[in-house]
Design a protein around this motif. Structure first.
Motif, PDB file in Angstrom:
ATOM      1  N   SER A  84      24.340 123.452 -11.547  1.00  0.00           N
ATOM      2  CA  SER A  84      24.012 124.810 -11.102  1.00  0.00           C
ATOM      3  C   SER A  84      22.512 125.045 -11.167  1.00  0.00           C
ATOM      4  N   ALA A  85      21.883 124.475 -12.196  1.00  0.00           N
ATOM      5  CA  ALA A  85      20.441 124.669 -12.336  1.00  0.00           C
ATOM      6  C   ALA A  85      19.712 124.078 -11.133  1.00  0.00           C
ATOM      7  N   VAL A 139      16.508 128.047 -13.902  1.00  0.00           N
ATOM      8  CA  VAL A 139      17.285 127.090 -14.703  1.00  0.00           C
ATOM      9  C   VAL A 139      18.015 127.814 -15.832  1.00  0.00           C
ATOM     10  N   LEU A 140      17.287 128.693 -16.514  1.00  0.00           N
ATOM     11  CA  LEU A 140      17.915 129.452 -17.604  1.00  0.00           C
ATOM     12  C   LEU A 140      19.084 130.274 -17.080  1.00  0.00           C
ATOM     13  N   GLY A 141      18.842 130.982 -15.965  1.00  0.00           N
ATOM     14  CA  GLY A 141      19.899 131.807 -15.387  1.00  0.00           C
ATOM     15  C   GLY A 141      21.114 130.977 -15.044  1.00  0.00           C
ATOM     16  N   ALA A 142      20.882 129.766 -14.515  1.00  0.00           N
ATOM     17  CA  ALA A 142      22.001 128.916 -14.134  1.00  0.00           C
ATOM     18  C   ALA A 142      22.875 128.592 -15.344  1.00  0.00           C
ATOM     19  N   PHE A 143      22.228 128.182 -16.442  1.00  0.00           N
ATOM     20  CA  PHE A 143      23.020 127.826 -17.633  1.00  0.00           C
ATOM     21  C   PHE A 143      23.755 129.037 -18.179  1.00  0.00           C
ATOM     22  N   LEU A 144      23.023 130.163 -18.270  1.00  0.00           N
ATOM     23  CA  LEU A 144      23.616 131.361 -18.871  1.00  0.00           C
ATOM     24  C   LEU A 144      24.807 131.847 -18.032  1.00  0.00           C
TER      25      LEU A 144
END
Lengths: 437, 336
Positions: free
Chosen positions: A40-41, A368-373
């Motif tokens: 996703s990231a 990237v952060l948004g993808a993981f979260l």
């Protein structure tokens, strides 16, 4: 708190959430979240390139992701014996003729003087070309689909290593993006959105219906794994050295082998993510990146400075879509199968958008952060919703219809939650968790 | 005789379904075009607004059926329609108050509003799935056919039958009434005129003392009514399935853009253009051609230009052609 400390803390927090999953649920689930989070990231980096850098509104992510998946089938699966001689060459010929028809029509549209003659010639070329195409295509496709339909019925692939399919997926997506961009860019932003939404649906329709290509809804199974990094569980369990190491960790051989296989994927995905992230950061800080943002912030001014806005938009649209294609190829590799009916726009297009916006559009680390979260929440909202519903309905009598309905509906909490998160972030923190500098 | 048979077959398989589908698309496209004209953004949540309205109609219909209330030969859903419209109006007004108004006051860029509507789409989609579930629901009742194929055959003595389903007839009648009311409202009433003024030139309209919040509110009410009507008619004609409404977004947008965004007449024309192209291109012409062509030239295949699975491709290609050659649509729309 300074900027880098805050950002590091955010990443640590999301990492902690995934670790928590490992401790409280299972390590298998945690690594699954990690793997899909990595993919996703990469998708989010692609969308961020288009939206964050250039302000292009692409809602066809799903289509490019699916094209990446198709590339995996075309590159890595073995060729179906006899398929090429039965009809493969005929299909290719028909497709070339079809392309030639379109090119001829475009040529006439550009070169002939405007008037009734031009319109009539274009229509005639298109109609004749279409019937010639169908006349060659139909029997050949039917011949290919007739070969062993229970397990094959498609052309098969090139039988190359599956890792090669990842860049190939990017190329395939880039080609499609070029075609779309060439027609739809330069029009209004909303029109690009509708055009990409449509092309994504069409790509999925093609994947579902063209059985000769990738077996349609019959799915393609048994896509080879990227050996030697990712092996097969059975081989590992039969390897005495591996079993001994697993025992040293205090794990039985079966669990250890599944974890090891998944971690192999994680390693590969992480390498790709870091490479793309590094490239995206370089691009962001380069003169090219500054030009893109200048165009995004004020197209008219950028154009006055001699920037070719439409060309630059086409460039970044193709690049971003290629990244989505790579991610799609990786995802199909991870699944080991291509299931066209699994591609849903809410999951593959709009969820990626939520990731980018929540993380921080214009900032690669934010994406990237948004993808993981968001991926973590997407997975975990369902059990949390079920738990919540059980809590709410605890007081109701057993067997009441409302109780059954509420518990059954908990599965649909996901979309609701994602919508709420998106709206709340847009309202109160429109620049996202890690804003653009 | 052969010619008549061909004509009947054509009407049965192409004209009647396309007219019904075109009316549904036109109603949907009118909603999209109104929002575009007044609020100036492309509303991605429109398909799910339709689904929400239709869902209320389904629930009320079930309630009425359980209470033993029917509408004679007409579907009970028509009785439920006013309630559904009310419910949908409440929902969109709440949404506007909680979500869109903030961005309107900020004078946010249209593309931000599109993204916001994406969030609303998620929530509405989730709500519908939460309340009624993601599965197919049937709620049509009453007489199934206005004329069934068999009656038509005995009546006329032709080989081909012409079946007109009640839902198709109702779709056309309701759509005509709705469109007539809408145009009367937009052209004859003071409020309608103020809406058109606001759409044409916002600043000038504000200068002449038009209350923007009132215009926006009335727009939402109209949109909710149109969306619910379109949703219910589509559900009666095919069946109610939340995901299908999301997929309708593409042909609806295509209709609105082909006709010219912001132009109501364009939306109706666009709806019919898209519907007729979709149906004619995905219809297997063998039957009609067999009647028309001399025996030696009878077609061997199905003479279907594209399989029905590619119907989205049809609306998409038309959309692209219009955008490439006439970016403001066939009827002059606006381009912000």
């Amino acid at each position: 708190m300074s900027e880098p400390v805050k950002n590091t803390l955010l990443f640590v927090l999301v990492g902690g959430l995934i670790l928590l999953t490992g401790f409280t649920q299972s390590w298998n689930a945690a690594i699954l979240i990690l793997n899909m989070g990595l993919i996703s990231a990469i998708m989010a980096i692609g969308v961020n390139l288009q939206w964050g850098f250039a302000g292009l509104f692409n809602v066809g992510v799903m289509g490019f992701v699916a094209l990446g998946g198709l590339a995996v089938v075309l590159i890595s699966t073995p060729v179906t014996p006899g398929a090429w001689s039965a009809g493969g060459y005929g299909i290719v010929l028909a497709l070339l003729l079809g392309a030639a028809t379109v090119v001829a029509a475009v040529f006439v549209a550009q070169k002939m003087s405007k008037g009734r003659m031009q319109t009539l010639s274009i229509i005639a070329i298109l109609i004749i070309g279409f019937f010639v195409y169908r006349a060659i295509f139909d029997p050949n496709a039917a011949a290919v689909e007739a070969i062993d339909p229970a397990i094959a019925g498609n052309l098969g692939g090139l039988n190359l290593p599956v890792l090669l399919a990842w860049p190939a997926g990017g190329l395939l997506a880039a080609g499609a993006a070029w075609l779309i961009g060439k027609t739809a860019l330069g029009l209004r932003s909303d029109y690009l959105a509708i055009a990409t939404l449509g092309i994504a649906e069409i790509i999925i329709a093609i994947l579902k219906n063209e059985d000769w290509l990738a077996r349609g809804v019959k799915n393609v199974y048994g896509i080879p794994r990227p050996a030697p990094v990712v092996g097969y569980e059975v081989d590992l369990q039969n390897d005495p050295g591996f079993v001994a190491r697993a025992e040293w960790f205090g794990l039985d051989a079966v669990t250890a082998s599944t974890l090891s296989v998944k971690l192999g994927y994680s390693l590969l995905f992480l390498i790709v993510l870091l490479m793309l992230l590094w490239m995206a950061q370089k691009a962001l800080r380069s003169p090219w990146g500054r030009m893109m943002r200048a165009i995004r912030d004020n197209e008219v001014a950028a154009e006055a400075m001699g920037k070719d806005v439409t060309r630059r938009h086409l460039q970044i649209f193709v690049l971003g879509s290629a990244i989505c294609g790579i991610a799609g190829a990786m995802m199909t590799t991870l699944d080991g199968q291509l299931t066209p009916s699994a591609y849903q726009p809410l999951r593959f297009t709009f969820l990626v958008w939520v990731m980018v916006i929540v993380g921080g559009s214009g900032n690669n680390f934010g994406a990237v952060l948004g993808a993981f979260l968001i991926w973590f929440l997407w997975v975990q909202v369902e059990p949390i919703g079920l738990w919540l519903m059980n809590l709410i309905t605890a007081g109701m009598p057993d067997g009441s219809a409302l109780k059954a309905h509420l518990i059954e509906s908990a599965a649909h909490m996901r979309l609701l939650t994602m919508g709420l998160i998106l709206l709340i972030v847009l309202r109160f923190s429109p620049r996202g968790l890690i804003p653009e500098k | 005789m052969d010619f008549l048979n061909a004509l009947v077959a054509l009407s049965n398989f192409v004209l009647v379904p396309a007219i019904a589908y075109g009316s549904q698309l036109a109603l949907g496209a009118l909603g999209v075009t109104l929002i575009y004209g007044i609020l100036r953004f492309s509303n991605f949540a429109h398909g799910d607004t339709m689904a929400f309205g239709a869902m209320i109609a389904v629930l009320v219909t079930w309630g009425l059926q359980a209470a033993g209330i029917g509408f004679g030969p007409l579907p009970t859903a028509l009785l439920a329609l006013p309630f559904a419209i009310l419910g949908c109006i409440v929902l969109v007004l709440i949404t506007d108050r909680l979500v869109y108004r903030f961005y309107r006051e900020q004078k946010a860029k249209p593309v931000i509003l599109v993204i916001v509507s994406m969030g609303v789409m998620f929530i509405m989609n989730g709500l519908v799935r939460f309340i009624i579930g993601p599965d197919d629901q049937r709620f049509s009742d009453g007489a199934r056919f206005l004329i069934s194929a068999r009656d038509f055959k005995t009546l006329t003595g032709l080989d081909e039958g012409l079946a007109i389903r009640t839902s198709q007839a109702i779709t056309v009648v309701v759509a005509v009434v709705a469109v007539a009311l809408l145009f009367w409202f937009l052209n004859k009433t003071r409020t309608g005129k103020s809406m058109r003024a606001y759409s044409d030139n916002e600043d000038l309209a504000l200068l002449s003392g038009i209350n923007p919040e009132r215009v926006v509110m009335i727009t939402w009410i109209l949109v909710a009514a149109l969306a619910t009507t379109a949703g219910v008619l589509y559900g009666l004609d095919k069946s109610f399935k939340p995901f299908v409404y999301f997929q309708l977004l593409l042909p609806i947008f295509a209709s609105a853009i082909v006709g010219g965004l912001g132009n109501p007449i364009g939306a109706i024309a666009g709806g019919f253009i898209i519907a007729f192209s979709e149906v004619t291109i995905t219809y297997a012409w063998k039957k009609v051609l067999t009647y028309l062509a001399p025996e030696s030239l009878e077609p061997s295949g199905l003479v279907q230009l594209l399989s029905t699975d590619y119907k989205f491709a049809v609306s998409f290609v038309i959309l692209l052609i219009v955008l490439l050659f006439k970016p403001t649509g066939l009827f002059k729309g606006k381009a912000v």
